[in-house]
Design a protein around this motif. Structure first.
Motif, mmCIF file in Angstrom:
data_model
loop_
_atom_site.group_PDB
_atom_site.id
_atom_site.type_symbol
_atom_site.label_atom_id
_atom_site.label_comp_id
_atom_site.label_asym_id
_atom_site.label_seq_id
_atom_site.Cartn_x
_atom_site.Cartn_y
_atom_site.Cartn_z
ATOM 1 N N GLN A 1 -12.506 15.734 -3.706
ATOM 2 C CA GLN A 1 -11.594 15.059 -4.625
ATOM 3 C C GLN A 1 -10.275 14.688 -3.960
ATOM 4 O O GLN A 1 -9.865 15.281 -2.959
ATOM 5 C CB GLN A 1 -11.314 15.952 -5.834
ATOM 6 C CG GLN A 1 -12.516 16.161 -6.742
ATOM 7 C CD GLN A 1 -12.192 17.079 -7.898
ATOM 8 O OE1 GLN A 1 -12.193 18.301 -7.773
ATOM 9 N NE2 GLN A 1 -11.905 16.485 -9.044
ATOM 10 N N PHE A 2 -9.610 13.710 -4.546
ATOM 11 C CA PHE A 2 -8.232 13.395 -4.195
ATOM 12 C C PHE A 2 -7.540 12.849 -5.436
ATOM 13 O O PHE A 2 -8.188 12.455 -6.418
ATOM 14 C CB PHE A 2 -8.145 12.388 -3.036
ATOM 15 C CG PHE A 2 -8.679 11.011 -3.347
ATOM 16 C CD1 PHE A 2 -7.864 10.027 -3.890
ATOM 17 C CD2 PHE A 2 -10.004 10.692 -3.076
ATOM 18 C CE1 PHE A 2 -8.353 8.756 -4.167
ATOM 19 C CE2 PHE A 2 -10.501 9.427 -3.346
ATOM 20 C CZ PHE A 2 -9.677 8.455 -3.894
ATOM 21 N N THR A 3 -6.237 12.846 -5.406
ATOM 22 C CA THR A 3 -5.450 12.192 -6.446
ATOM 23 C C THR A 3 -4.525 11.188 -5.776
ATOM 24 O O THR A 3 -4.254 11.270 -4.569
ATOM 25 C CB THR A 3 -4.614 13.191 -7.269
ATOM 26 O OG1 THR A 3 -3.738 13.900 -6.383
ATOM 27 C CG2 THR A 3 -5.507 14.169 -8.007
ATOM 28 N N ALA A 4 -4.045 10.245 -6.549
ATOM 29 C CA ALA A 4 -3.110 9.249 -6.026
ATOM 30 C C ALA A 4 -2.185 8.822 -7.154
ATOM 31 O O ALA A 4 -2.573 8.812 -8.324
ATOM 32 C CB ALA A 4 -3.857 8.045 -5.461
ATOM 33 N N ARG A 5 -0.978 8.474 -6.782
ATOM 34 C CA ARG A 5 -0.004 8.007 -7.765
ATOM 35 C C ARG A 5 0.631 6.718 -7.268
ATOM 36 O O ARG A 5 1.002 6.609 -6.097
ATOM 37 C CB ARG A 5 1.076 9.059 -8.008
ATOM 38 C CG ARG A 5 2.082 8.654 -9.096
ATOM 39 C CD ARG A 5 3.092 9.757 -9.343
ATOM 40 N NE ARG A 5 2.466 10.954 -9.869
ATOM 41 C CZ ARG A 5 2.172 11.140 -11.151
ATOM 42 N NH1 ARG A 5 2.439 10.191 -12.041
ATOM 43 N NH2 ARG A 5 1.618 12.264 -11.551
ATOM 44 N N CYS A 6 0.739 5.759 -8.172
ATOM 45 C CA CYS A 6 1.457 4.523 -7.869
ATOM 46 C C CYS A 6 2.914 4.724 -8.267
ATOM 47 O O CYS A 6 3.223 4.884 -9.453
ATOM 48 C CB CYS A 6 0.849 3.346 -8.624
ATOM 49 S SG CYS A 6 1.731 1.795 -8.340
ATOM 50 N N PRO B 1 0.806 -1.230 0.000
ATOM 51 C CA PRO B 1 0.000 0.000 0.000
ATOM 52 C C PRO B 1 0.834 1.274 0.000
ATOM 53 O O PRO B 1 0.367 2.319 -0.455
ATOM 54 C CB PRO B 1 -0.823 -0.121 1.291
ATOM 55 C CG PRO B 1 -0.893 -1.589 1.550
ATOM 56 C CD PRO B 1 0.433 -2.133 1.096
ATOM 57 N N ARG B 2 2.067 1.197 0.491
ATOM 58 C CA ARG B 2 2.920 2.392 0.491
ATOM 59 C C ARG B 2 3.390 2.763 -0.909
ATOM 60 O O ARG B 2 3.928 3.861 -1.113
ATOM 61 C CB ARG B 2 4.123 2.168 1.411
ATOM 62 C CG ARG B 2 3.754 2.124 2.893
ATOM 63 C CD ARG B 2 4.901 1.661 3.750
ATOM 64 N NE ARG B 2 5.279 0.282 3.416
ATOM 65 C CZ ARG B 2 6.177 -0.429 4.094
ATOM 66 N NH1 ARG B 2 6.787 0.106 5.138
ATOM 67 N NH2 ARG B 2 6.457 -1.668 3.734
ATOM 68 N N SER B 3 3.184 1.874 -1.877
ATOM 69 C CA SER B 3 3.544 2.209 -3.259
ATOM 70 C C SER B 3 2.556 3.187 -3.875
ATOM 71 O O SER B 3 2.813 3.757 -4.930
ATOM 72 C CB SER B 3 3.616 0.940 -4.113
ATOM 73 O OG SER B 3 2.326 0.367 -4.280
ATOM 74 N N VAL B 4 1.401 3.370 -3.221
ATOM 75 C CA VAL B 4 0.395 4.336 -3.668
ATOM 76 C C VAL B 4 0.351 5.480 -2.663
ATOM 77 O O VAL B 4 0.165 5.257 -1.467
ATOM 78 C CB VAL B 4 -0.997 3.683 -3.772
ATOM 79 C CG1 VAL B 4 -2.063 4.730 -4.074
ATOM 80 C CG2 VAL B 4 -0.997 2.596 -4.832
ATOM 81 N N GLU B 5 0.549 6.700 -3.150
ATOM 82 C CA GLU B 5 0.520 7.871 -2.266
ATOM 83 C C GLU B 5 -0.669 8.748 -2.633
ATOM 84 O O GLU B 5 -0.879 9.077 -3.802
ATOM 85 C CB GLU B 5 1.812 8.667 -2.373
ATOM 86 C CG GLU B 5 1.901 9.797 -1.352
ATOM 87 C CD GLU B 5 3.323 10.303 -1.186
ATOM 88 O OE1 GLU B 5 3.997 9.892 -0.219
ATOM 89 O OE2 GLU B 5 3.765 11.090 -2.049
ATOM 90 N N VAL B 6 -1.426 9.136 -1.608
ATOM 91 C CA VAL B 6 -2.679 9.870 -1.791
ATOM 92 C C VAL B 6 -2.481 11.331 -1.416
ATOM 93 O O VAL B 6 -1.834 11.649 -0.409
ATOM 94 C CB VAL B 6 -3.793 9.254 -0.920
ATOM 95 C CG1 VAL B 6 -5.097 10.040 -1.072
ATOM 96 C CG2 VAL B 6 -3.996 7.783 -1.279
ATOM 97 N N GLN B 7 -3.046 12.214 -2.220
ATOM 98 C CA GLN B 7 -3.063 13.645 -1.924
ATOM 99 C C GLN B 7 -4.505 14.129 -1.950
ATOM 100 O O GLN B 7 -5.225 13.904 -2.932
ATOM 101 C CB GLN B 7 -2.223 14.431 -2.931
ATOM 102 C CG GLN B 7 -0.730 14.165 -2.815
ATOM 103 C CD GLN B 7 0.082 15.093 -3.703
ATOM 104 O OE1 GLN B 7 -0.282 15.361 -4.844
ATOM 105 N NE2 GLN B 7 1.185 15.592 -3.177
#
Length: 252
Positions: free
Chosen positions: A212-217, A194-200
């Motif tokens: 809204q939010f964005t996330a990047r793998c 799960p730490r490979s995906v970071e949420v903003q």
């Protein structure tokens, strides 16, 4: 169509009988030994089929999602698409990655489907077939420091710890739910760290209480755009690969 469609159902809303399950689903149900597993399994299928029936009862979204590849389905099903007349014709199966897939008369339906269970409730989300789709329903509960260290990036941990104590349970479960939604959209689930995906998170509010939010793998470089909303006792997140309008709750 530029919105994810969703529905939430509870155990109390699922029928006591199994007539709405397909023959294959009824056989599979008899092989499930543990009561909680049986309840969750039934509720997931009920929620997914209920979502599809509600979709088909609404001409415009159904046309956008299904008409090109499933014109015969739209012609054959009755307009009200009730459980008695339609649900047993649909069948939910686990795909090669474990993600749910919906079939009609043994033919796969060309739409994206995601499911999430929590505390006797289930959410089903629908979107166009080409959209990577993930949804997660998470009960808002306290999480300890070990949970943060195991599953959150340093930036996410700092965000939680900077919040007021009263806000931390919602924020922690929101970030966790967003990660789970993204991992489902990646067709990886918790097989991926799960730490490979970071949420903003975004501070901008949208209609009907959505934010809204964005996330990047980090491992794949893929970016996701999501929506979240607090529900009584829960937080709900929905994600796909591009910016969409706020999610639409299906209803009759």
């Amino acid at each position: 169509m530029n919105s994810i469609l969703w529905i939430m159902q509870t155990q109390a809303q699922a029928p006591e009988d199994d007539e709405w399950l397909s023959p294959t689903e009824r056989r599979l149900l008899t092989g499930l030994r543990f009561p909680k597993r049986r309840l969750d399994w039934r509720l997931g299928r009920w929620t997914a089929k209920r979502a599809l029936c509600m979709l088909l009862a609404q001409a415009e979204p159904a046309r956008v999602l299904l008409e090109e590849k499933h014109a015969q389905l739209l012609r054959d099903l009755p307009g009200d698409c009730t459980p008695e007349t339609a649900m047993a014709a649909f069948e939910l199966r686990a795909g090669a990655t474990g993600a749910p897939e919906m079939f009609w008369r043994k033919q796969p339906l060309a739409l994206a489907l995601s499911l999430s269970h929590s505390e006797g409730s289930c959410v089903a989300a629908l979107a166009p077939e080409a959209w990577p789709l993930g949804c997660d329903l998470e009960a808002v509960q306290p999480r300890n420091a070990l949970f943060l260290a195991d599953y959150f990036t340093s930036a996410e941990q700092a965000l939680v710890l900077s919040a007021a104590d009263a806000e931390q349970p919602l924020l922690t479960n929101l970030l966790w739910s967003a990660k789970e939604s993204c991992l489902k959209a990646l067709r990886q689930g918790l097989r991926r760290d799960p730490r490979s995906v970071e949420v903003q998170l975004s501070a901008a509010a949208a209609p009907a209480g959505w934010q809204q939010f964005t996330a990047r793998c980090h491992e794949t470089g893929r970016k996701f755009h999501g929506w979240w909303q607090p529900l009584p006792g829960f937080v709900l997140t929905l994600v796909t690969h591009h910016i969409t309008s706020p999610p639409l709750e299906l209803s009759l």
